[in-house]
Motif scaffolding. Structure first.
Motif, PDB file in Angstrom:
ATOM      1  N   HIS A  22      -5.303   7.663  14.759  1.00 29.18           N
ATOM      2  CA  HIS A  22      -5.113   8.773  15.694  1.00 29.18           C
ATOM      3  C   HIS A  22      -6.014   8.480  16.888  1.00 29.18           C
ATOM      4  CE1 HIS A  22      -5.104  12.773  17.461  1.00 29.18           C
ATOM      5  NE2 HIS A  22      -4.244  13.198  16.557  1.00 29.18           N
ATOM      6  N   LEU A  23      -5.494   8.670  18.087  1.00 31.42           N
ATOM      7  CA  LEU A  23      -6.239   8.299  19.287  1.00 31.42           C
ATOM      8  C   LEU A  23      -7.262   9.345  19.715  1.00 31.42           C
ATOM      9  CD1 LEU A  23      -3.363   6.754  21.447  1.00 31.42           C
ATOM     10  CD2 LEU A  23      -4.794   5.671  19.697  1.00 31.42           C
ATOM     11  N   ARG A  24      -7.127  10.572  19.227  1.00 31.05           N
ATOM     12  CA  ARG A  24      -8.006  11.670  19.655  1.00 31.05           C
ATOM     13  C   ARG A  24      -7.978  11.771  21.180  1.00 31.05           C
ATOM     14  NH1 ARG A  24      -9.466  15.541  15.839  1.00 31.05           N
ATOM     15  NH2 ARG A  24     -10.382  14.557  14.003  1.00 31.05           N
ATOM     16  N   MET A  25      -9.153  11.909  21.814  1.00 30.57           N
ATOM     17  CA  MET A  25      -9.199  12.131  23.254  1.00 30.57           C
ATOM     18  C   MET A  25      -9.134  10.843  24.063  1.00 30.57           C
ATOM     19  SD  MET A  25      -9.279  15.397  23.736  1.00 30.57           S
ATOM     20  CE  MET A  25      -9.820  15.524  25.423  1.00 30.57           C
ATOM     21  N   GLU A  26      -9.800   9.794  23.605  1.00 32.08           N
ATOM     22  CA  GLU A  26      -9.990   8.613  24.441  1.00 32.08           C
ATOM     23  C   GLU A  26      -9.445   7.323  23.834  1.00 32.08           C
ATOM     24  OE1 GLU A  26     -14.111   9.678  26.733  1.00 32.08           O
ATOM     25  OE2 GLU A  26     -14.308   8.936  24.687  1.00 32.08           O
ATOM     26  N   GLY A  27      -8.825   7.396  22.690  1.00 35.43           N
ATOM     27  CA  GLY A  27      -8.412   6.176  22.006  1.00 35.43           C
ATOM     28  C   GLY A  27      -7.229   5.473  22.650  1.00 35.43           C
ATOM     29  N   SER A  28      -7.100   4.183  22.338  1.00 37.54           N
ATOM     30  CA  SER A  28      -5.964   3.398  22.834  1.00 37.54           C
ATOM     31  C   SER A  28      -5.820   2.140  21.989  1.00 37.54           C
ATOM     32  CB  SER A  28      -6.165   2.999  24.297  1.00 37.54           C
ATOM     33  OG  SER A  28      -7.261   2.098  24.441  1.00 37.54           O
ATOM     34  N   TRP A  29      -4.612   1.588  22.001  1.00 35.82           N
ATOM     35  CA  TRP A  29      -4.341   0.275  21.427  1.00 35.82           C
ATOM     36  C   TRP A  29      -3.918  -0.648  22.566  1.00 35.82           C
ATOM     37  CZ3 TRP A  29      -5.093  -1.805  16.703  1.00 35.82           C
ATOM     38  CH2 TRP A  29      -5.300  -0.954  15.617  1.00 35.82           C
ATOM     39  N   HIS A  38      -9.287   0.726  20.541  1.00 36.03           N
ATOM     40  CA  HIS A  38     -10.518   1.204  21.178  1.00 36.03           C
ATOM     41  C   HIS A  38     -10.711   2.694  20.931  1.00 36.03           C
ATOM     42  CE1 HIS A  38     -11.403  -2.319  23.857  1.00 36.03           C
ATOM     43  NE2 HIS A  38     -10.141  -2.555  23.612  1.00 36.03           N
ATOM     44  N   ARG A  39     -11.912   3.102  20.632  1.00 31.46           N
ATOM     45  CA  ARG A  39     -12.317   4.513  20.557  1.00 31.46           C
ATOM     46  C   ARG A  39     -11.363   5.359  19.704  1.00 31.46           C
ATOM     47  NH1 ARG A  39     -16.226   5.800  24.556  1.00 31.46           N
ATOM     48  NH2 ARG A  39     -16.473   4.192  26.154  1.00 31.46           N
ATOM     49  N   LEU A  40     -10.864   4.786  18.623  1.00 30.74           N
ATOM     50  CA  LEU A  40      -9.941   5.520  17.764  1.00 30.74           C
ATOM     51  C   LEU A  40     -10.657   6.713  17.131  1.00 30.74           C
ATOM     52  CD1 LEU A  40      -8.224   2.484  16.002  1.00 30.74           C
ATOM     53  CD2 LEU A  40      -7.434   3.739  18.020  1.00 30.74           C
TER      54      LEU A  40
END
Length: 263
Positions: free
Chosen positions: A66-73, A104-106
């Motif tokens: 789950h990416l939440r607020m700042e996550g990315s693939w 990132h930032r998951l």
């Protein structure tokens, strides 16, 4: 926070890069998660459900993120500098002979048996971007209204247990298009208007998936103080939901006033 369209596009990119290939690199930087569970497995598919990504494998295991607020693939060529994954913000690395995906930032990461995915996502409402999902009165009654019809409509749209995939952008813009005041209780809104709100959010997200995120046209979202595209009134913002789950909802106080409603 990334919304359903972003997750759908991310899943498509990861599926293109990994489906049918063997995972030769698995680095899951998350407490209690074993890399060896996925190493050597063949990825069968990558799908999105609401705001969740599911990487399924032939070993019968699924990686849920789950990416939440700042996550990315991000996907890079295996062996390239971008594929090293050395940032302290990297939470997951998946690689095959050609491509490497860096998470990132998951905000969430789990590995579960594919048959047990429901433990993680079974509480969610229907995915608004499901190709087979029809937005109608039955959907509104069963899922959006449910047993909490006094909830303000903006908060109900953000509630992933009712309908999955909508975030602040599509909650704000769909309510603007349909001229609904964001803090109107669900029970005070005609059911056909609620159908229109959900159908509008679905249409806006589907368009972004089909045409790319560049096709997004923010009508009120993130436009605080700028003139309404309909009437020229300055767009304002209020917080929906209680801390720590509060989210900004943008609206036109003239077009979406409590008095004007959906007239």
């Amino acid at each position: 926070m990334p919304e359903g369209d972003v997750l759908r596009l991310t899943a498509a990119r990861l599926h293109q890069a990994f489906a049918g290939s063997t995972l030769t690199r698995v680095d899951l930087r998350w407490p209690g998660v074993d890399d060896a569970t996925l190493l050597g497995a063949v990825v069968t598919e990558v799908v999105a459900y609401g705001k969740h990504l599911l990487v399924r494998t032939d070993h019968g295991w699924t990686l849920r993120t789950h990416l939440r607020m700042e996550g990315s693939w991000r996907v890079a060529r295996t062996g390239s500098a971008q594929a090293r994954g050395r940032s302290p913000y990297v939470r997951a690395v998946l690689g095959n002979d050609t491509w490497t995906a860096i998470g990132h930032r998951l905000g969430m990461l789990d590995v579960v048996r594919t048959r047990d995915e429901h433990v993680l996502i079974g509480h969610l409402g229907p995915d608004l971007l499901d190709d087979d999902l029809v937005v109608d009165v039955d959907l509104v009654r069963e899922h959006l209204l449910g047993d909490r019809p006094q909830t303000p409509v903006a908060e109900a749209l953000l509630d992933q247990t009712r309908v999955a995939g909508i975030g602040t952008l599509y909650a704000s813009d769909s309510l603007f298009v349909t001229r609904v005041h964001p803090w109107t209780p669900l029970a005070a809104i005609p059911e056909d208007r609620l159908v229109l709100v959900l159908a509008t959010a679905q249409d806006l997200m589907r368009r972004a998936v089909a045409e790319g995120l560049g096709a997004r046209k923010k009508l009120v979202h993130a436009r605080t103080g700028r003139p309404c595209v309909r009437c020229g009134t300055a767009i304002t913002v209020r917080q929906a939901r209680r801390p720590p789950y509060e989210r900004p909802i943008f609206f036109c106080p003239q077009c979406q006033s409590e008095q004007a409603r959906w007239a």
